[in-house]
Design a protein around this motif. Structure first.
Motif, short mmCIF file in Angstrom:
data_model
loop_
_atom_site.label_atom_id
_atom_site.label_comp_id
_atom_site.label_asym_id
_atom_site.label_seq_id
_atom_site.Cartn_x
_atom_site.Cartn_y
_atom_site.Cartn_z
N THR A 459 0.84 -1.20 0.00
CA THR A 459 0.00 0.00 0.00
C THR A 459 0.88 1.25 0.00
OG1 THR A 459 -0.03 0.17 2.40
CG2 THR A 459 -1.71 -1.26 1.37
N ALA A 460 0.22 2.41 -0.12
CA ALA A 460 0.97 3.67 -0.10
C ALA A 460 1.70 3.84 1.23
CB ALA A 460 0.01 4.85 -0.35
N ASP A 461 1.04 3.47 2.32
CA ASP A 461 1.70 3.59 3.63
C ASP A 461 2.89 2.64 3.73
OD1 ASP A 461 -0.06 5.54 4.43
OD2 ASP A 461 -1.43 4.14 5.47
N ASP A 462 2.71 1.40 3.19
CA ASP A 462 3.82 0.44 3.22
C ASP A 462 5.03 1.00 2.46
OD1 ASP A 462 2.27 -1.38 4.59
OD2 ASP A 462 1.57 -2.38 2.75
N LEU A 463 4.75 1.57 1.28
CA LEU A 463 5.85 2.11 0.46
C LEU A 463 6.53 3.28 1.14
CD1 LEU A 463 4.12 1.90 -3.05
CD2 LEU A 463 6.07 0.53 -2.27
N ASP A 465 6.73 3.76 4.38
CA ASP A 465 7.56 3.19 5.46
C ASP A 465 8.86 2.61 4.89
OD1 ASP A 465 5.62 3.87 7.26
OD2 ASP A 465 4.71 1.87 7.34
N LEU A 466 8.74 1.98 3.73
CA LEU A 466 9.92 1.39 3.10
C LEU A 466 10.94 2.46 2.74
CD1 LEU A 466 10.74 -1.52 2.30
CD2 LEU A 466 9.94 -1.00 -0.02
N LEU A 467 10.46 3.60 2.25
CA LEU A 467 11.37 4.70 1.91
C LEU A 467 12.06 5.23 3.17
CD1 LEU A 467 9.29 6.67 -0.75
CD2 LEU A 467 11.21 5.13 -1.14
N ASP A 468 11.32 5.22 4.29
CA ASP A 468 11.90 5.72 5.55
C ASP A 468 13.07 4.85 5.99
OD1 ASP A 468 10.21 7.85 5.75
OD2 ASP A 468 8.71 6.76 6.94
N MET A 469 12.98 3.56 5.70
CA MET A 469 14.02 2.64 6.19
C MET A 469 14.96 2.17 5.06
SD MET A 469 11.53 -0.69 6.76
CE MET A 469 12.84 -1.81 7.03
N ALA A 470 14.99 2.92 3.94
CA ALA A 470 15.78 2.50 2.78
C ALA A 470 17.24 2.25 3.15
CB ALA A 470 15.68 3.55 1.68
N ALA A 471 17.81 3.15 3.95
CA ALA A 471 19.24 3.03 4.27
C ALA A 471 19.54 1.80 5.11
CB ALA A 471 19.72 4.28 5.01
N ASP A 472 18.50 1.22 5.74
CA ASP A 472 18.72 0.03 6.58
C ASP A 472 18.58 -1.26 5.79
OD1 ASP A 472 18.97 1.72 8.81
OD2 ASP A 472 16.78 1.77 9.07
N LEU A 473 18.19 -1.16 4.50
CA LEU A 473 17.94 -2.37 3.72
C LEU A 473 19.20 -3.00 3.16
CD1 LEU A 473 14.77 -1.19 1.76
CD2 LEU A 473 14.87 -2.61 3.81
N GLY A 474 20.28 -2.28 3.19
CA GLY A 474 21.53 -2.82 2.67
C GLY A 474 22.65 -1.83 2.91
N GLU A 475 23.87 -2.34 3.00
CA GLU A 475 25.01 -1.48 3.32
C GLU A 475 25.21 -0.39 2.28
OE1 GLU A 475 29.78 -2.03 4.30
OE2 GLU A 475 28.47 -3.76 4.10
N GLU A 476 24.94 -0.73 0.99
CA GLU A 476 25.18 0.25 -0.08
C GLU A 476 23.95 1.07 -0.40
OE1 GLU A 476 25.71 -3.02 -0.48
OE2 GLU A 476 27.89 -3.28 -0.60
N LYS A 488 5.82 11.58 -2.69
CA LYS A 488 4.44 11.34 -3.10
C LYS A 488 4.38 10.85 -4.56
CE LYS A 488 -0.04 13.64 -3.56
NZ LYS A 488 -0.77 14.94 -3.44
N ALA A 489 5.16 11.51 -5.42
CA ALA A 489 5.15 11.12 -6.84
C ALA A 489 5.72 9.72 -7.03
CB ALA A 489 5.97 12.14 -7.64
N LEU A 490 6.79 9.39 -6.29
CA LEU A 490 7.40 8.06 -6.41
C LEU A 490 6.41 6.98 -5.99
CD1 LEU A 490 9.76 6.15 -6.89
CD2 LEU A 490 10.63 6.73 -4.62
N ILE A 491 5.73 7.21 -4.88
CA ILE A 491 4.74 6.23 -4.41
C ILE A 491 3.60 6.10 -5.42
CG2 ILE A 491 3.00 5.80 -2.62
CD1 ILE A 491 4.97 7.07 -0.61
N GLU A 492 3.18 7.22 -5.95
CA GLU A 492 2.12 7.19 -6.96
C GLU A 492 2.56 6.37 -8.18
OE1 GLU A 492 -0.68 10.42 -9.41
OE2 GLU A 492 0.83 11.12 -7.99
N TYR A 493 3.80 6.54 -8.57
CA TYR A 493 4.32 5.78 -9.72
C TYR A 493 4.37 4.28 -9.41
CZ TYR A 493 7.85 3.70 -12.75
OH TYR A 493 8.53 2.86 -13.61
N LEU A 494 4.88 3.94 -8.21
CA LEU A 494 5.00 2.52 -7.85
C LEU A 494 3.62 1.86 -7.77
CD1 LEU A 494 7.81 2.74 -5.13
CD2 LEU A 494 8.01 1.87 -7.48
#
Length: 503
Positions: A459-463, A465-476, A488-494
């Motif tokens: 969902t939009a909220d899930d996405l 939240d995912l953007l908030d924790m992007a830096a924690d998803l991998g070292e790079e 907002k635009a990125l979530i709308e696109y996804l």
């Protein structure tokens, strides 16, 4: 920097392509031409074929001009270009193969001397002496190839040299012999193709049919040598390099497939116009054959140069001239600490050291279009994790502070407006651009490292939240540092993407 630097927006890769491609074509013409001339002359003299001898005399003028003028000029030009492109790699090649280079230059001097004597000796020397000079011309040209081949193949497959540092281990490396015979076949084919261009201008009589068939057989022999030796060459490359190319390098692999098509087209045209209807062989067919032949050669060279990324010398030196053995030291102590010359602008010096061998800010392989509208935090994070970006980039071997300096240097030279202002976009279109700039370099939807399957159904909220924790998803992974409009635009696109990852 460790070397003087010519910092203009001309891509060194472009310079290398222009100068080196011409030189490589010319040098192989000269080798194949030398063999063609002396073998054809021997046959013509045995048959007392004056027409053929006249044809060969005209042909020798081209090969001599090509060898002496273009070969010599572009050969010197290559040294200037590689000195700009990668001085560290050039230094490594000189140090390891200095006597190889000296020997090659000796053979080149013999080649151009013999070529001049051969051309001017048609009416002044005995047949025996003239053919002897022809064999010297070809032998010197082929020995020049023998030596250069050892150094060029070393860059892709240094083999045991990595452990021993021994000259002969590097020279007779795993792809030496296959590459040598492959290039010999290419030289023979190119000589036949050029002779077909000359023969195409002749009137449609029996002599033309005879010459065209003879030249066609030369080209076919070259092609017949090329096919199995290319298979041999490809299988001699270490499997990790080949697998990496298949997995991450669509462009070189496309050139590999393109070479198959070109080989097929060459075969068809030679059989039709060279063997079946030689009198009707014309300039159009001859030019097409030459284009397909040079295209095949260019695709092979593109493949060879590309698949060794991220190295310039596999396993020894990265494409930006940083030695693999010193990478940990630089990462620990910083690259600035080990620079011989510094200009006072640390960000510029670091950019030149880490990036400039391949990238310009606004010209060849420009970074500006990729980074316009971003911010220093995103750029610095991208620099630190550069090795995971599509295209087999070398790892960043500096400190985090040095990544920040490069980011600041680049940011000051970018378009700092919002992406919506730069590209005049909004809504889903803006979101797609945000994805391309901030995500798509590492996660290409439907392509390289596609992660869409993990996003489908969120969902939009899930996405968000995912953007908030992007830096924690991998070292790079960089944190998402775009503003609320971009988010907002990125979530709308996804959300607009269907389950297959397409709009």
């Amino acid at each position: 920097m460790n070397y003087p630097f010519w910092d203009v927006d001309i891509g060194y890769g472009i310079l290398m392509a222009v100068v080196a491609v011409i030189h490589v074509f010319v040098s192989h013409f000269a080798i194949g031409g030398g063999l063609y001339l002396v073998v054809a002359e021997r046959s013509a003299r045995r048959k007392n074929d004056e027409l053929m001898l006249g044809f060969l005399k005209k042909l020798s003028k081209f090969f001599v001009l090509v060898t002496v003028v273009f070969g010599a000029l572009t050969g010197v030009g290559i040294w200037f270009v590689i000195g700009l492109l990668n001085p560290a790699a050039t230094e490594a090649l000189i140090h390891n193969f200095v006597w190889g280079w000296a020997t090659e230059w000796t053979f080149f001097l013999m080649e151009i001397t013999a070529a001049l004597v051969y051309f001017y000796g048609w009416d002044k020397m005995s047949a025996k002496a003239h053919m002897f000079v022809g064999w010297v011309y070809f032998g010197a040209a082929w020995m020049s190839l023998f030596i250069i081949n050892g150094i060029v193949t070393f860059m892709l497959t240094p083999g045991d040299w990595l452990a021993t540092g021994n000259f002969w281990d590097g020279f007779f490396n795993p792809t030496f012999w296959s590459s040598l015979w492959l290039r010999t076949g290419i030289s023979i084919m190119l000589a036949g193709l050029y002779a077909l261009v000359v023969a195409a201008r002749y009137k449609a009589d029996e002599f033309k049919a005879r010459v065209v068939r003879y030249n066609a057989i030369w080209a076919l022999v070259g092609l017949a040598v090329m096919v199995p030796t290319f298979y041999w060459y490809w299988n001699a490359i270490p499997s990790d390099i080949v697998q990496n190319a298949w997995a991450q390098m669509p462009t070189p692999i496309a050139s590999l497939y393109g070479s198959f098509w070109n080989a097929g087209l060459i075969l068809v045209l030679i059989v039709v116009f060279g063997l079946l209807i030689p009198k009707r062989h014309n300039m159009v067919a001859a030019i097409l054959l030459m284009i397909f032949g040079l295209s095949w050669f260019g695709e092979y060279e593109w493949l060879r140069e590309s698949i060794r990324k991220p190295y310039v010398i596999s396993g020894y030196m990265y494409g930006n001239g940083i030695e693999v053995a010193k990478a940990d030291l630089y990462t620990r102590e910083g690259m600035l600490e080990h620079m011989t010359f510094r200009t006072g602008d640390d960000g510029a010096d670091l950019f030149r050291r880490a990036c400039r061998s391949c990238h310009t800010r606004g010209g060849y392989k420009a970074l500006k279009p990729a980074l316009d509208g971003t911010d220093t935090a995103f750029i610095a994070a991208s620099v630190r994790g550069i090795n995971v970006i599509k295209g087999n980039m070398p790892p960043f071997t500096g400190t985090p502070q040095e990544a920040d300096l490069i980011a600041a240097h680049l940011y000051a030279r970018l378009d700092n407006r919002h992406l919506s202002e730069i590209y005049k976009l909004s809504g889903v279109a803006l979101g797609k651009k945000v994805y391309e700039v901030r995500c798509g370099r590492c996660h290409e939807i439907g392509g390289f490292n596609d992660k869409w399957a993990t996003l489908a159904g969120l969902t939009a909220d899930d996405l968000s939240d995912l953007l908030d924790m992007a830096a924690d998803l991998g070292e790079e992974m960089p944190a998402f540092t775009g503003d609320d409009v971009e988010r907002k635009a990125l979530i709308e696109y996804l959300l607009s993407l269907n389950k297959g990852g397409t709009q």
